[in-house]
Design a protein around this motif. Structure first.
Motif, PDB file in Angstrom:
ATOM      1  N   VAL A  45       0.808  -1.224   0.000  1.00 10.85           N
ATOM      2  CA  VAL A  45       0.000   0.000   0.000  1.00 10.85           C
ATOM      3  C   VAL A  45       0.838   1.270   0.000  1.00 10.85           C
ATOM      4  CG1 VAL A  45      -1.955  -1.089   1.174  1.00 10.85           C
ATOM      5  CG2 VAL A  45      -0.157   0.008   2.540  1.00 10.85           C
ATOM      6  N   SER A  46       0.255   2.319  -0.590  1.00 13.95           N
ATOM      7  CA  SER A  46       0.819   3.669  -0.532  1.00 13.95           C
ATOM      8  C   SER A  46       0.246   4.394   0.678  1.00 13.95           C
ATOM      9  CB  SER A  46       0.405   4.468  -1.761  1.00 13.95           C
ATOM     10  OG  SER A  46       1.126   4.108  -2.887  1.00 13.95           O
ATOM     11  N   ALA A  47       0.826   5.535   0.978  1.00 15.91           N
ATOM     12  CA  ALA A  47       0.241   6.442   1.967  1.00 15.91           C
ATOM     13  C   ALA A  47      -1.016   7.063   1.367  1.00 15.91           C
ATOM     14  CB  ALA A  47       1.244   7.532   2.301  1.00 15.91           C
ATOM     15  N   MET A  48      -1.872   7.607   2.212  1.00 14.58           N
ATOM     16  CA  MET A  48      -3.065   8.287   1.696  1.00 14.58           C
ATOM     17  C   MET A  48      -2.649   9.429   0.760  1.00 14.58           C
ATOM     18  SD  MET A  48      -5.648   8.518   4.923  1.00 14.58           S
ATOM     19  CE  MET A  48      -5.743   7.188   6.139  1.00 14.58           C
ATOM     20  N   GLU A  51      -0.572  12.681   1.558  1.00 11.15           N
ATOM     21  CA  GLU A  51       0.079  12.545   2.857  1.00 11.15           C
ATOM     22  C   GLU A  51       1.603  12.686   2.741  1.00 11.15           C
ATOM     23  OE1 GLU A  51      -1.088  12.682   5.658  1.00 11.15           O
ATOM     24  OE2 GLU A  51       0.433  11.885   7.019  1.00 11.15           O
ATOM     25  N   THR A  52       2.182  12.055   1.727  1.00  2.51           N
ATOM     26  CA  THR A  52       3.642  12.128   1.612  1.00  2.51           C
ATOM     27  C   THR A  52       4.094  13.564   1.357  1.00  2.51           C
ATOM     28  OG1 THR A  52       3.573   9.880   0.779  1.00  2.51           O
ATOM     29  CG2 THR A  52       5.646  11.030   0.546  1.00  2.51           C
ATOM     30  N   ASP A  53       3.340  14.307   0.537  1.00 10.93           N
ATOM     31  CA  ASP A  53       3.658  15.723   0.322  1.00 10.93           C
ATOM     32  C   ASP A  53       3.648  16.488   1.640  1.00 10.93           C
ATOM     33  OD1 ASP A  53       3.854  15.421  -2.398  1.00 10.93           O
ATOM     34  OD2 ASP A  53       1.779  16.020  -2.797  1.00 10.93           O
ATOM     35  N   GLY A  78       3.785   7.591   6.434  1.00 14.02           N
ATOM     36  CA  GLY A  78       2.465   7.570   5.791  1.00 14.02           C
ATOM     37  C   GLY A  78       2.032   6.157   5.444  1.00 14.02           C
ATOM     38  N   GLU A  79       2.965   5.352   4.990  1.00 13.54           N
ATOM     39  CA  GLU A  79       2.660   3.974   4.599  1.00 13.54           C
ATOM     40  C   GLU A  79       2.479   3.081   5.828  1.00 13.54           C
ATOM     41  OE1 GLU A  79       4.450   5.901   2.619  1.00 13.54           O
ATOM     42  OE2 GLU A  79       3.725   5.460   0.600  1.00 13.54           O
ATOM     43  N   GLN A  80       3.141   3.432   6.911  1.00 12.56           N
ATOM     44  CA  GLN A  80       2.946   2.641   8.140  1.00 12.56           C
ATOM     45  C   GLN A  80       1.492   2.750   8.592  1.00 12.56           C
ATOM     46  OE1 GLN A  80       5.906   2.728  11.142  1.00 12.56           O
ATOM     47  NE2 GLN A  80       4.498   2.347  12.829  1.00 12.56           N
ATOM     48  N   GLY A 140       4.419   0.188   1.171  1.00  9.92           N
ATOM     49  CA  GLY A 140       5.339   0.429   0.072  1.00  9.92           C
ATOM     50  C   GLY A 140       6.320   1.522   0.433  1.00  9.92           C
ATOM     51  N   PHE A 141       7.291   1.764  -0.464  1.00  8.97           N
ATOM     52  CA  PHE A 141       8.114   2.966  -0.385  1.00  8.97           C
ATOM     53  C   PHE A 141       9.232   2.862   0.648  1.00  8.97           C
ATOM     54  CE2 PHE A 141       7.864   7.742   0.917  1.00  8.97           C
ATOM     55  CZ  PHE A 141       8.660   8.172  -0.139  1.00  8.97           C
ATOM     56  N   GLN A 142       9.112   1.939   1.631  1.00  6.39           N
ATOM     57  CA  GLN A 142      10.100   1.936   2.710  1.00  6.39           C
ATOM     58  C   GLN A 142      10.932   0.668   2.759  1.00  6.39           C
ATOM     59  OE1 GLN A 142       8.165   0.504   6.693  1.00  6.39           O
ATOM     60  NE2 GLN A 142       7.043   2.304   6.039  1.00  6.39           N
ATOM     61  N   GLY A 154      12.217   6.918  -3.112  1.00  3.77           N
ATOM     62  CA  GLY A 154      11.932   7.908  -4.154  1.00  3.77           C
ATOM     63  C   GLY A 154      10.437   7.966  -4.393  1.00  3.77           C
ATOM     64  N   ARG A 155       9.955   9.139  -4.776  1.00  5.78           N
ATOM     65  CA  ARG A 155       8.522   9.354  -4.922  1.00  5.78           C
ATOM     66  C   ARG A 155       7.927   8.363  -5.919  1.00  5.78           C
ATOM     67  NH1 ARG A 155       6.454  13.794  -2.580  1.00  5.78           N
ATOM     68  NH2 ARG A 155       4.654  12.403  -2.613  1.00  5.78           N
ATOM     69  N   GLY A 156       6.762   7.868  -5.566  1.00  3.31           N
ATOM     70  CA  GLY A 156       6.125   6.852  -6.410  1.00  3.31           C
ATOM     71  C   GLY A 156       6.701   5.463  -6.182  1.00  3.31           C
ATOM     72  N   GLY A 157       7.533   5.333  -5.136  1.00  3.50           N
ATOM     73  CA  GLY A 157       8.310   4.110  -4.947  1.00  3.50           C
ATOM     74  C   GLY A 157       7.524   2.883  -4.536  1.00  3.50           C
ATOM     75  N   SER A 158       6.275   3.030  -4.157  1.00  9.54           N
ATOM     76  CA  SER A 158       5.574   1.819  -3.720  1.00  9.54           C
ATOM     77  C   SER A 158       5.240   0.893  -4.895  1.00  9.54           C
ATOM     78  CB  SER A 158       4.334   2.146  -2.891  1.00  9.54           C
ATOM     79  OG  SER A 158       3.578   3.125  -3.502  1.00  9.54           O
ATOM     80  N   ASP A 159       5.244   1.424  -6.118  1.00 15.51           N
ATOM     81  CA  ASP A 159       5.146   0.519  -7.278  1.00 15.51           C
ATOM     82  C   ASP A 159       6.348  -0.423  -7.278  1.00 15.51           C
ATOM     83  OD1 ASP A 159       2.888   1.829  -8.196  1.00 15.51           O
ATOM     84  OD2 ASP A 159       3.993   3.117  -9.594  1.00 15.51           O
ATOM     85  N   THR A 160       7.505   0.156  -7.026  1.00 17.34           N
ATOM     86  CA  THR A 160       8.728  -0.646  -7.019  1.00 17.34           C
ATOM     87  C   THR A 160       8.709  -1.643  -5.858  1.00 17.34           C
ATOM     88  OG1 THR A 160       9.903   1.172  -8.049  1.00 17.34           O
ATOM     89  CG2 THR A 160      11.254  -0.511  -6.997  1.00 17.34           C
TER      90      THR A 160
END
Ligand code: ASP
Ligand code: MG
Length: 431
Positions: A45-48, A51-53, A78-80, A140-142, A154-160
């Motif tokens: 999952v991504s943050a809402m 939220e990251t901004d 945010g992802e937590q 994601g992202f972390q 990096g931004r958008g990283g939860s796809d990765t």
């Protein structure tokens, strides 16, 4: 039984109501199949949305010269939150679920904070839990560095993150649920007749993502290509009675080998050009009267590379008399001030006369594996643009892509003209 990774973006996770909808989609995927088997499911999952901004701003306000390691501690949170909320929601619906934070799996990353790369994911515990029917929810992202500190990708990283998890557990498919229902031949906001693609190859998607089709983080596509992960992009805003993800309602991103097989199965006709992308984020730099001698361009691009400024298109004109030449290239608009300062600083070694910059440019790219084996795709592009009086300022090509630089004001026109020229317009729906 299949092993499925599901990834939900920020818009899908924005608020309890939407998280409940996500939980319903997960429940459906995890439900017993007609043959009585069940999928093993991991959810990333991504943050809402937004939220990251917000967190990035807090970090900047706290200390404009922030320590990247502490920045990561802040922005990873945010992802937590969303992973915990989704696990709670799934449990509330009677499912077995738990969250696995980046440091718990762990997702080991290397390289700098705020742009970490996944190095390895230890999937043993995860697989054991999934095997027992527990749904794994992964922020994601972390990740976590060798020093045991939290990193972000990096931004958008939860796809990765999602693709990396899919690779680590050998998933049959990585479904990326987002606010669009697939990958289109071009931006549907520009061309109403854009068509949703049933499937594209990893290579094509990589080119499309890197030239402005913003559906997936570019890095996630290269990782999918490298590790052979089958990805599906699909909408998270379908109702429970919409088609199941297993029926492949979105766009599949697959290897070329699978693509060939799919063409027969899905009755698709391979087009010369698969998609058209546009990117307005670059800026053009021209250095005039650079000495036309060995080492000259090295003096230009060395300092830019050292400063991690990504140079994209490069053209060096044929030398004119007096042994001088003009060099034109593009850099991300955001890096333009830095690039300009660096070039001025190295003016002595480079030996140019003037720097001319222009941010009012757009890069238009046509992409398709079909062009590997066909001549004339580039000529068609140039002719179609010329017919509308669109001037081409620079050209680059790869095996499956042709990009041109044009005036930013002509972006929409160029995309439309090319979409028609390559026969990509959807046929009118019979009323
Ligand atoms: N939340 C992060 C971002 O907004 C990562 C992501 O959503 O992919 O960039
Ligand atoms: Mg995203």
């Amino acid at each position: 039984m299949a092993r499925i990774v599901m990834k939900f973006g920020g818009t899908s996770m924005a608020g309890t109501e939407r998280i409940r909808r996500v939980a319903n989609i997960v429940r459906r995927q995890a439900a017993p199949k007609p043959d009585g088997t069940r999928d093993e499911v991991a959810v990333v999952v991504s943050a809402m949305a937004g939220e990251t901004d917000r967190l990035v701003n807090f970090a900047r306000e706290a200390n404009p010269l922030y320590d990247p390691a502490e920045y990561d501690v802040v922005v990873a949170s945010g992802e937590q939150v969303t992973s915990g909320l989704l696990a709670l929601t799934l449990q509330g619906m009677g499912m077995k679920a738990r969250s696995w934070l980046g440091w718990q799996l762990p997702v080991r990353t290397i390289e700098a904070h705020a742009k970490a790369r996944v190095e390895a994911i230890d999937a043993e515990g995860l697989l054991a839990a999934m095997g027992e029917g527990q749904i794994a929810v992964i922020p994601g992202f972390q990740g976590v560095s060798d020093e045991g500190r939290i990193t972000t990708m990096g931004r958008g990283g939860s796809d990765t993150s999602a693709v990396a998890v899919a690779a680590a557990i050998g998933a049959d498919r990585c479904d990326i649920y987002t606010d669009v229902d697939g990958v289109y031949t071009t931006d549907p906001r520009i061309v109403a007749k854009a068509r949703k693609l049933k499937a594209v190859t990893h290579e094509e998607m990589l080119e499309l993502a890197s030239v402005g089709a913003k559906v997936l983080q570019t890095r996630s596509v290269s990782l999918a290509m490298k590790s052979g992960v089958r990805v599906q992009v699909l909408s998270s805003f379908t109702d429970g009675d919409g088609p199941s993800a297993d029926d492949l309602p979105g766009t599949l991103i697959v290897s070329e080998v699978e693509m060939t097989a799919l063409e027969e199965k899905l009755d698709m006709e391979r087009q010369l050009v698969t998609g058209i992308a546009h990117d307005k984020t670059e800026a053009k730099v021209i250095l005039t009267r650079v000495p036309d001698k060995p080492g000259a361009v090295a003096h230009i691009f060395g300092p830019l590379a050292a400063a991690s400024i990504n140079v994209d298109m490069i053209i060096q004109n044929v030398g004119r008399d007096k042994g001088e030449t003009d060099v034109t290239f593009t850099v991300p608009q955001a890096d333009l001030p830095r690039a300009q300062a660096l070039l001025e600083e190295h003016r002595g070694e480079i030996g140019f006369n003037r720097i001319i910059t222009d941010s009012q440019i757009a890069k238009i790219s046509v992409v398709g594996v079909g062009m590997k084996s066909h001549a004339g795709v580039a000529a068609d592009m140039f002719a179609a643009l010329a017919e509308r009086g669109i001037n081409i300022q620079a050209i680059t090509t790869s095996e499956i892509k042709i990009s041109v630089l044009i005036d930013e004001d002509e972006t929409e026109l160029a995309v439309r003209v090319l979409h028609t020229a390559y026969g990509l317009d959807a046929e009118d729906e019979a009323a």
